[in-house]
Design an enzyme around this catalytic site. Sequence first.
Site, PDB file in Angstrom:
ATOM      1  N   VAL A  74       0.871  -1.171   0.000  1.00  0.00           N
ATOM      2  CA  VAL A  74       0.000   0.000   0.000  1.00  0.00           C
ATOM      3  C   VAL A  74       0.905   1.217   0.000  1.00  0.00           C
ATOM      4  O   VAL A  74       1.773   1.356   0.862  1.00  0.00           O
ATOM      5  CB  VAL A  74      -0.920   0.028   1.238  1.00  0.00           C
ATOM      6  CG1 VAL A  74      -1.710   1.332   1.272  1.00  0.00           C
ATOM      7  CG2 VAL A  74      -1.869  -1.161   1.220  1.00  0.00           C
TER       8      VAL A  74
ATOM      9  N   ASN B 172       6.912   5.688   1.581  1.00  0.00           N
ATOM     10  CA  ASN B 172       8.108   4.876   1.836  1.00  0.00           C
ATOM     11  C   ASN B 172       8.163   4.330   3.253  1.00  0.00           C
ATOM     12  O   ASN B 172       9.237   4.081   3.800  1.00  0.00           O
ATOM     13  CB  ASN B 172       9.380   5.692   1.539  1.00  0.00           C
ATOM     14  CG  ASN B 172       9.424   6.192   0.122  1.00  0.00           C
ATOM     15  OD1 ASN B 172       9.121   5.440  -0.812  1.00  0.00           O
ATOM     16  ND2 ASN B 172       9.765   7.467  -0.066  1.00  0.00           N
ATOM     17  N   ARG B 173       7.009   4.156   3.849  1.00  0.00           N
ATOM     18  CA  ARG B 173       6.885   3.623   5.212  1.00  0.00           C
ATOM     19  C   ARG B 173       7.557   4.515   6.263  1.00  0.00           C
ATOM     20  O   ARG B 173       7.844   4.068   7.369  1.00  0.00           O
ATOM     21  CB  ARG B 173       7.471   2.196   5.306  1.00  0.00           C
ATOM     22  CG  ARG B 173       6.735   1.159   4.440  1.00  0.00           C
ATOM     23  CD  ARG B 173       5.274   1.037   4.863  1.00  0.00           C
ATOM     24  NE  ARG B 173       4.615  -0.130   4.295  1.00  0.00           N
ATOM     25  CZ  ARG B 173       3.898  -0.112   3.166  1.00  0.00           C
ATOM     26  NH1 ARG B 173       3.785   1.002   2.471  1.00  0.00           N
ATOM     27  NH2 ARG B 173       3.327  -1.201   2.742  1.00  0.00           N
ATOM     28  N   LEU B 174       7.802   5.776   5.923  1.00  0.00           N
ATOM     29  CA  LEU B 174       8.377   6.710   6.883  1.00  0.00           C
ATOM     30  C   LEU B 174       7.217   7.419   7.604  1.00  0.00           C
ATOM     31  O   LEU B 174       7.022   8.626   7.510  1.00  0.00           O
ATOM     32  CB  LEU B 174       9.289   7.721   6.187  1.00  0.00           C
ATOM     33  CG  LEU B 174      10.371   8.375   7.064  1.00  0.00           C
ATOM     34  CD1 LEU B 174      11.363   7.336   7.578  1.00  0.00           C
ATOM     35  CD2 LEU B 174      11.105   9.457   6.266  1.00  0.00           C
ATOM     36  N   HIS B 175       6.450   6.614   8.325  1.00  0.00           N
ATOM     37  CA  HIS B 175       5.213   7.080   8.941  1.00  0.00           C
ATOM     38  C   HIS B 175       5.485   8.027  10.113  1.00  0.00           C
ATOM     39  O   HIS B 175       6.596   8.073  10.657  1.00  0.00           O
ATOM     40  CB  HIS B 175       4.396   5.889   9.439  1.00  0.00           C
ATOM     41  CG  HIS B 175       4.146   4.851   8.393  1.00  0.00           C
ATOM     42  ND1 HIS B 175       3.664   5.154   7.144  1.00  0.00           N
ATOM     43  CD2 HIS B 175       4.327   3.498   8.422  1.00  0.00           C
ATOM     44  CE1 HIS B 175       3.538   4.034   6.433  1.00  0.00           C
ATOM     45  NE2 HIS B 175       3.941   3.013   7.187  1.00  0.00           N
TER      46      HIS B 175
END
Length: 237
Positions: free
Chosen positions: A15, A215-218
Amino acid sequence: MQSVKKLVDLPSMRVAYGAGDGDDAAGADGVAANLDPSWLTGDPPWLGLFEAWLAEAVVARIPEPNAMVLGTVDADGRPGTRTVLCKGADARGIVFFTGYRSQKGEALASNPYASATFPWIALERQVHVRGRVVKVTPEATQAYWQARPRGSQLSAYTSAQSQPIASRADLERAAQETAQRFGGFDAGVPVPVPEDWGGYLIEPEVVEFWQGRANRLHNRARAVRTADGWTLDRLQP
């Protein structure tokens, strides 16, 4: 061992949080600004943002926006999770209702702590709450019970929650007998609150807000209650 056809390739599922062009670059929640601990204000600092996000989940037509995944640990130290509905949120904490002799009720009787996650994934948001759990007052339980639809009252009165039953037919037969006892499904004498049913309050010790980003850098912002008040910090994803 015979192989089983793989219908879903789980490792390859992705996602793209917070990705896209134009307005979509802000992510599904439409907020370009990055979640920051400074967003947590007031007393307690978590409540205002929680109420705002819940309201936005309602506007976005998220199914069951007040649904939360409730985690408990039983007397043997074994965890359990299930989805329940939040029925109250204020400065004291998060309220839900259930049977005291259900699996979660038994777990809370031996280990009165719980976690709750509000998974607003379609908005790329989550809220996690952890803390001690206490029963709400009988008056609070009564007030909520009276607001429930009659059918829900009859079902709760009928069900020995979490206990085995032989068949669906037996369950429906028991519900019919309960309805007849109180005058019917549509009308009749008031259905009393079952003695083993009521509300619980999670008193937050930790509340974490999560916002999806590319980029999953939440983004993760956390409020922790201490003896001196609340501390706020950012957590790495």
